[in-house]
Design a protein around this motif. Structure first.
Motif, PDB file in Angstrom:
ATOM      1  N   VAL A  32      60.732  16.510  15.480  1.00 31.72           N
ATOM      2  CA  VAL A  32      61.773  15.554  15.059  1.00 31.72           C
ATOM      3  C   VAL A  32      61.660  14.193  15.844  1.00 31.72           C
ATOM      4  CG1 VAL A  32      64.282  15.179  14.872  1.00 31.72           C
ATOM      5  CG2 VAL A  32      63.385  17.502  14.580  1.00 31.72           C
ATOM      6  N   ILE A  33      61.756  12.988  15.085  1.00 29.90           N
ATOM      7  CA  ILE A  33      61.902  11.681  15.626  1.00 29.90           C
ATOM      8  C   ILE A  33      63.246  11.291  15.542  1.00 29.90           C
ATOM      9  CG2 ILE A  33      60.751   9.604  15.447  1.00 29.90           C
ATOM     10  CD1 ILE A  33      58.356  10.729  14.233  1.00 29.90           C
ATOM     11  N   GLY A  55      67.152  24.102  22.465  1.00 34.05           N
ATOM     12  CA  GLY A  55      65.586  24.452  22.685  1.00 34.05           C
ATOM     13  C   GLY A  55      64.612  23.797  22.520  1.00 34.05           C
ATOM     14  N   TYR A  56      64.973  22.396  21.927  1.00 36.75           N
ATOM     15  CA  TYR A  56      63.849  21.301  21.690  1.00 36.75           C
ATOM     16  C   TYR A  56      63.368  20.839  23.071  1.00 36.75           C
ATOM     17  CZ  TYR A  56      64.340  21.134  16.670  1.00 36.75           C
ATOM     18  OH  TYR A  56      64.630  21.349  15.321  1.00 36.75           O
ATOM     19  N   PHE A  57      62.071  20.484  23.059  1.00 37.24           N
ATOM     20  CA  PHE A  57      61.319  19.880  24.210  1.00 37.24           C
ATOM     21  C   PHE A  57      61.665  18.238  23.724  1.00 37.24           C
ATOM     22  CE2 PHE A  57      57.811  17.358  26.132  1.00 37.24           C
ATOM     23  CZ  PHE A  57      57.868  17.940  27.616  1.00 37.24           C
ATOM     24  N   CYS A  58      62.457  17.513  24.744  1.00 39.86           N
ATOM     25  CA  CYS A  58      62.816  16.224  24.377  1.00 39.86           C
ATOM     26  C   CYS A  58      62.223  15.306  25.160  1.00 39.86           C
ATOM     27  CB  CYS A  58      64.328  16.135  24.346  1.00 39.86           C
ATOM     28  SG  CYS A  58      65.319  17.113  23.175  1.00 39.86           S
ATOM     29  N   VAL A  59      61.771  14.007  24.547  1.00 41.61           N
ATOM     30  CA  VAL A  59      61.201  13.133  25.235  1.00 41.61           C
ATOM     31  C   VAL A  59      61.868  11.806  24.838  1.00 41.61           C
ATOM     32  CG1 VAL A  59      59.073  11.647  25.878  1.00 41.61           C
ATOM     33  CG2 VAL A  59      58.945  14.261  25.725  1.00 41.61           C
ATOM     34  N   LYS A 106      59.418  23.532  19.220  1.00 43.46           N
ATOM     35  CA  LYS A 106      60.238  22.438  18.819  1.00 43.46           C
ATOM     36  C   LYS A 106      60.274  21.403  19.843  1.00 43.46           C
ATOM     37  CE  LYS A 106      63.926  25.503  18.878  1.00 43.46           C
ATOM     38  NZ  LYS A 106      65.315  25.856  18.742  1.00 43.46           N
ATOM     39  N   VAL A 107      59.836  20.111  19.005  1.00 45.23           N
ATOM     40  CA  VAL A 107      59.771  18.833  19.916  1.00 45.23           C
ATOM     41  C   VAL A 107      60.663  17.797  19.287  1.00 45.23           C
ATOM     42  CG1 VAL A 107      58.191  17.124  20.717  1.00 45.23           C
ATOM     43  CG2 VAL A 107      57.330  19.511  20.597  1.00 45.23           C
ATOM     44  N   ALA A 108      61.391  16.981  20.232  1.00 44.87           N
ATOM     45  CA  ALA A 108      62.256  15.742  19.745  1.00 44.87           C
ATOM     46  C   ALA A 108      61.645  14.556  20.533  1.00 44.87           C
ATOM     47  CB  ALA A 108      63.553  16.100  19.983  1.00 44.87           C
ATOM     48  N   ILE A 109      61.526  13.602  19.737  1.00 41.63           N
ATOM     49  CA  ILE A 109      60.951  12.307  20.441  1.00 41.63           C
ATOM     50  C   ILE A 109      62.031  11.358  20.050  1.00 41.63           C
ATOM     51  CG2 ILE A 109      59.043  10.636  20.495  1.00 41.63           C
ATOM     52  CD1 ILE A 109      57.140  12.915  19.410  1.00 41.63           C
ATOM     53  N   LYS A 119      46.870  12.769   8.414  1.00 43.96           N
ATOM     54  CA  LYS A 119      46.514  14.019   9.495  1.00 43.96           C
ATOM     55  C   LYS A 119      47.464  15.162   8.961  1.00 43.96           C
ATOM     56  CE  LYS A 119      44.075  11.836  13.083  1.00 43.96           C
ATOM     57  NZ  LYS A 119      44.145  11.851  14.727  1.00 43.96           N
ATOM     58  N   GLU A 120      48.268  15.257   8.035  1.00 44.82           N
ATOM     59  CA  GLU A 120      49.091  16.024   7.716  1.00 44.82           C
ATOM     60  C   GLU A 120      49.893  16.914   8.817  1.00 44.82           C
ATOM     61  OE1 GLU A 120      46.876  18.679   5.098  1.00 44.82           O
ATOM     62  OE2 GLU A 120      46.919  17.287   3.556  1.00 44.82           O
ATOM     63  N   ILE A 121      50.283  16.116   9.660  1.00 46.88           N
ATOM     64  CA  ILE A 121      50.999  16.537  11.048  1.00 46.88           C
ATOM     65  C   ILE A 121      52.580  16.702  10.390  1.00 46.88           C
ATOM     66  CG2 ILE A 121      51.647  16.338  13.442  1.00 46.88           C
ATOM     67  CD1 ILE A 121      48.939  15.010  13.921  1.00 46.88           C
ATOM     68  N   PRO A 122      53.297  17.727  10.124  1.00 48.26           N
ATOM     69  CA  PRO A 122      54.558  17.753   9.663  1.00 48.26           C
ATOM     70  C   PRO A 122      55.622  17.233  10.743  1.00 48.26           C
ATOM     71  CG  PRO A 122      53.986  19.950  10.380  1.00 48.26           C
ATOM     72  CD  PRO A 122      52.730  18.988  10.467  1.00 48.26           C
ATOM     73  N   HIS A 123      56.547  16.424  10.379  1.00 53.75           N
ATOM     74  CA  HIS A 123      57.629  15.630  11.229  1.00 53.75           C
ATOM     75  C   HIS A 123      58.736  15.159  10.258  1.00 53.75           C
ATOM     76  CE1 HIS A 123      55.049  12.306   9.549  1.00 53.75           C
ATOM     77  NE2 HIS A 123      56.072  11.694   9.592  1.00 53.75           N
ATOM     78  N   GLU A 124      59.756  15.250  11.073  1.00 54.28           N
ATOM     79  CA  GLU A 124      61.124  14.887  10.390  1.00 54.28           C
ATOM     80  C   GLU A 124      61.545  13.546  11.117  1.00 54.28           C
ATOM     81  OE1 GLU A 124      63.420  18.626   9.345  1.00 54.28           O
ATOM     82  OE2 GLU A 124      62.066  19.077  10.913  1.00 54.28           O
TER      83      GLU A 124
END
Length: 292
Positions: free
Chosen positions: A4-5, A25-29, A53-56, A79-84
Motif C-alpha cells: 500500500v502506498i 501488521g504492516y511493515f511501514c516506511v 504486508k508493506v505500507a510506504i 513489472k506487474e508488481i501489485p500495489h494499491e
C-alpha cells in the motif's frame, strides 16, 4: 504480498493511516526518498524478504525528485508488481485550520502563505489522486472514524467505493450548512416545540422520536429519501465524488431534524459500500441562547 502506498495532502491524516496499518501488521516506511522507492519495492517483493504486508508513506516532502514518482509507478505496472494507492484528502479550509492548530509550517509554503502552499501541493499531487485505489476525505472524520475506515479496507477486506456520507441535522434559523450537498426541509411536520412536555427535549429522546414518527407523513418521507439516496450514491461515485453531506433541517435543529437525521442514518448505515456518520449541528443551540 500486499503493498500500500499511503499518500495525499499534508495534514489530511497520512501519519494516522500509517500508524493504523503498522498496528495491524504492516511493515511501514514513511517519507521514503523517491530515488529509493523502486529499489525498496523490488526488494520487498522478493520471496526471501518475508514481508506479507508493506505500507510506504510518500508525500511532497520528496522534493524535486517527487515528479519521478509517476515514472516509478509506471515501472511497477510494467513489472506487474501489485500495489494499491491510499490517497488522503481534506478541504483547503480544514487543512488551514489543522496547520494553525498544530503551528506547523507547510512544506511548500515558502513565503508563509498556507493557502498558496496547499494549492501548489494539490496541483503536484493531482496525478496520484487520479491513480488512487482508495480516496478518503478526512474533512469531517474524527481520528477513530478514520481508523475504522482504514481497518474496513485493509483488515476486514470490505469493498470500498470511495464515498463517505455525513448525515447532518441543523436549524434553518442558524443558517443552512455551507458544505451541504443535499438539503431536506422537514418543517412540514408538526413541531414538538409547541408541546409543553416535549419543548425542552430533543430528537435524541424516544418520546420526541415517537411524536415525530407517529405523523403519517414522516415514514413516507423517510422511505422516499432512502430510495432517493440508494439511487444517488452509486451515481455520485461514478462522477468521482468521495464525500457527501446530507443536511436535514427544521426550525431550531433540535426536534424534527434530529429525529429524521437519526432515522435516515439507521436506515443507511448498514450499507457496506459506503461510510456513514451522524452529526447534530444545532441540537444544543436553543438552550445556550436562552442561557445567555
Amino acid at each position: 504480498m500486499r503493498m500500500v502506498i499511503v499518500t495525499g495532502m499534508s495534514g489530511a491524516g497520512k501519519s494516522t493511516a500509517l500508524k493504523v496499518l503498522e498496528d495491524t501488521g504492516y511493515f511501514c516506511v514513511d517519507n521514503l526518498p523517491i530515488p529509493l522507492f523502486l529499489k525498496f519495492v523490488e526488494m520487498s517483493a522478493q520471496p526471501d524478504a518475508n514481508l506479507d504486508k508493506v505500507a510506504i508513506g510518500i508525500d511532497i516532502r520528496g522534493g524535486r525528485s517527487f515528479a519521478r514518482l509517476a515514472e516509478e509507478l509506471d515501472v511497477l505496472k510494467e513489472k506487474e508488481i501489485p500495489h494499491e494507492i491510499l490517497y488522503l484528502d481534506a478541504g483547503d479550509d480544514v487543512l488551514v485550520k489543522r496547520y494553525k492548530e498544530t503551528r506547523r509550517s507547510h512544506p511548500l509554503a515558502k513565503d508563509g502563505r498556507l493557502d498558496k502552499g496547499i494549492a501548489a501541493e494539490r496541483k503536484e499531487l493531482e496525478f496520484l489522486k487520479m491513480r488512487a485505489t482508495y480516496i478518503i476525505d478526512t474533512s469531517n472524520l474524527l481520528t477513530r472514524e478514520l481508523n475504522q475506515e482504514i481497518r474496513k479496507i485493509f483488515v476486514e477486506g470490505k469493498e470500498y467505493k470511495n464515498l463517505y456520507v455525513t448525515i447532518l441535522s441543523f436549524g434553518f434559523k442558524y443558517g443552512i450548512p455551507s458544505d451541504a450537498d443535499l438539503v431536506f426541509d422537514v418543517r412540514f411536520l408538526p413541531n414538538p416545540y409547541y408541546i409543553e412536555e416535549l419543548k425542552e427535549k430533543t430528537g435524541q429522546d424516544k418520546v420526541v422520536q415517537q411524536y415525530v414518527m407517529d405523523n403519517d407523513k414522516a415514514p413516507v418521507f423517510l422511505e422516499k429519501v432512502t430510495e432517493l439516496l440508494e439511487f444517488l450514491l452509486p451515481n455520485y461515485i461514478l462522477e468521482g465524488k468521495n464525500q457527501l453531506v446530507i443536511a436535514v433541517g427544521c426550525t431550531g435543529g433540535k426536534h424534527r431534524s434530529v429525529t429524521l437525521a437519526n432515522a435516515i442514518y439507521e436506515k443507511m448505515k448498514e450499507k457496506e459500500d459506503y461510510g456513514f456518520r451522524i452529526e447534530h449541528r444545532d441540537i444544543t443551540k436553543d438552550s445556550i441562547t436562552k442561557a445567555k
